[in-house]
Design an enzyme around this catalytic site. Structure first.
Site, PDB file in Angstrom:
ATOM      1  N   SER A   1      27.181  -9.121  71.533  1.00 21.86           N
ATOM      2  CA  SER A   1      26.540  -8.288  70.758  1.00 21.86           C
ATOM      3  C   SER A   1      26.833  -8.397  69.128  1.00 21.86           C
ATOM      4  CB  SER A   1      26.660  -6.823  71.086  1.00 21.86           C
ATOM      5  OG  SER A   1      25.989  -6.715  72.266  1.00 21.86           O
TER       6      SER A   1
ATOM      7  N   SER B   1      23.415  -6.708  70.630  1.00 23.06           N
ATOM      8  CA  SER B   1      22.990  -5.626  70.418  1.00 23.06           C
ATOM      9  C   SER B   1      23.108  -4.969  69.056  1.00 23.06           C
ATOM     10  CB  SER B   1      23.521  -4.354  71.275  1.00 23.06           C
ATOM     11  OG  SER B   1      24.968  -4.332  70.906  1.00 23.06           O
TER      12      SER B   1
ATOM     13  N   LYS C   1      26.331   1.212  63.027  1.00 24.94           N
ATOM     14  CA  LYS C   1      25.418   0.971  64.311  1.00 24.94           C
ATOM     15  C   LYS C   1      25.205   2.003  65.096  1.00 24.94           C
ATOM     16  CE  LYS C   1      25.717  -2.124  68.442  1.00 24.94           C
ATOM     17  NZ  LYS C   1      26.680  -3.158  69.082  1.00 24.94           N
TER      18      LYS C   1
END
Length: 490
Positions: free
Chosen positions: A179, A155, A80
């Site tokens: 997220s 996210s 990420k």
């Protein structure tokens, strides 16, 4: 997808250990899948193929050396983009950091590398991981492998899309207000938000920050347990240390078939007892899958944690964290930061001492409500997301069932409420809408019952089997979504 791209992380790693497959072959397949599919979904935003192949070759040399191999030996993985990787562009989705190359790894990346992961690149995020739709002005929008015109969530949307699309079987994400869980629900994968301190996520300005968590995503629960077995454990930045280590998670798989759920009591709530709006089609799919828990022997009743105080706890804690972590950037680079982040920072800066005291009292009441619920039930079950994956050109859903989203957080409320409790929560594939869009559950256990949570989820997974439905994603099946620049929620 070729045969390698369809393997679970557990099976891929087993093949590498048995020398049926080399790490280099796994990495080459991973990179080929990025080349083929990423132009459709825009999940991977940075790739370092040369360094990844060199690391794979080193892993293969270790394989034949007879040395003890780490648990994730030779596994290709993108990370990420909010997780720093030493020597690799790490932007946080912000133009402020568009050319940022950190000198050291984030704690979770360091642990994954120590466990044998071959780092290949970075996946897309919303700016500063704010919001559950993945878009930013640097890289544009990540879209859904099940329908490339729709959101992959956020996210950790880039990670979820990459896993669903067969780019990799396992990945690292993070979760403050959903997220991990919302993109997992949108992309038909599993996302796990563990108990506090089980995985390190130290904040630069606050070693005691508790709302955000690091966690894994995968296509199946066994791979989630494998990730946790490889990297879970205490950190000197998290005190007191959590009572779980990687060894505890080995019990989730341990060579046994999933057990039944006899004696397990589950409280199911479609609206969290607060009238949280959820699209009818989402609830129709979820209600149709409740019988799998019951068929396995569980007692399922409509019941909820008392979430009366959860909104206040979440909103003020998140705002305080945003103000502490991003306040200086808003001060110095305001014109480069999206309005949702500015609003959240300024909300945190505006909180009075009285309001912070109220938040502490509310968290205390919420903790008592959690204890009361788990005195009667073993698991809490609820919708993973309030909506189906939506048009990827929108910033976020403007309304659900006629109820307007007052802020960019309101459509994520199903996840935010559980974040406020601090409980371990697993997003679990449940089924599909009539148009073929994924729908998922959230399943929450009591504090530090993470291992039981994963074991129980495996029972549902084995009966439901929704996770086995892969997207029919072909090159040219979608069109890259340009960066979203308007403020309209749509």
């Amino acid at each position: 997808m070729n045969d390698i791209q369809q393997l679970s992380a557990t099976d891929l790693l087993g093949a590498i250990r048995r020398r049926e497959l080399s790490s280099r072959e796994a990495v080459e397949s991973h990179l080929a899948r990025i080349d083929t599919i990423n132009p459709v979904i825009n999940a991977v935003v940075t790739v370092d193929a040369d360094r990844a192949l060199a690391a794979a070759d080193a892993a293969d040399q270790m394989t034949v050396s007879g040395a003890d191999l780490p648990l994730l030996h030779g596994l290709p993985m993108t990370h990420k983009d909010t997780h720093d990787v030493a020597g690799m562009r790490s932007t946080q989705g912000s133009p402020i950091f568009a050319d940022h190359v950190p000198a050291s790894d984030a704690p979770i990346v360091a642990r994954l590398k120590a466990a044998g992961v071959v780092t290949t690149g970075k996946t897309n995020v919303p700016e500063f991981a704010a919001g559950s739709h993945t878009f930013n002005t640097i890289f544009g929008t990540t879209t859904n492998p099940y329908d490339p015109a729709r959101s992959a969530g956020g996210s950790s949307g880039g990670v979820a899309a990459a896993i669903a699309a067969g780019i990799q079987p396992l990945g690292d994400g993070s979760d403050m207000g959903g997220s991990l869980r919302i993109p997992a629900s949108f992309c038909n994968v599993v996302g796990f938000r563990p108990s506090y301190g089980v995985l390190p996520l130290p904040a630069a300005t606050n070693d005691w920050a508790w709302l955000g968590r690091t966690g894994p995503m995968a296509r199946e629960v066994a791979d989630i347990a494998l990730f946790m077995q490889a990297v879970a454990g205490p950190s000197e930045r998290v005190q007191p240390p959590a009572p779980l280590t990687g060894t505890d998670f080995a019990a989730v798989t341990a060579g046994r078939e999933p057990e039944d759920l006899r004696g397990v009591r589950i409280g199911w709530s479609p609206d969290f007892g607060l009238g949280v709006p959820v699209e009818d089609e989402v609830l129709d799919v979820l209600r149709a899958q409740l019988h799998h828990f019951e068929d396995a022997g569980a007692i399922v009743e409509e019941a909820t944690i008392d979430f009366t105080d959860a909104d206040l706890v979440f909103e003020r804690t998140r705002a305080t964290d945003f103000a502490a972590n991003l306040g200086p950037l808003v001060r110095d680079h305001r014109t480069l930061i999206k309005p949702e982040v500015i609003w959240n920072v300024e909300f945190g800066q505006s909180l009075t001492a009285t309001e912070l005291i109220e938040a502490t009292a509310a968290r205390t009441r919420l903790a008592a409500a959690v204890r009361a619920f788990y005195s009667r039930y073993d698991l809490f079950l609820a919708p993973g997301a309030q909506v189906l994956p939506f048009d990827a050109t929108r910033r976020y859903p403007g309304a659900i069932n006629g109820v307007e989203s007052g802020t960019y957080l309101h459509w994520m409320r199903s996840a935010c409420l559980l974040s406020a409790t601090g409980l371990p929560v697993l997003a679990l594939p449940a089924g599909f809408s009539a148009s073929g869009l994924p729908v998922g559950f959230q399943l929450a256990a009591n504090h530090y019952r993470d291992v039981d949570l994963l074991r129980h989820a495996r029972v549902f997974e084995a009966r439901n089997r929704a996770a086995q439905r892969r997207p029919d994603l072909m090159p040219g099946s979608g069109q890259a979504i340009r960066p979203i620049t308007t403020v309209d929620a749509g």
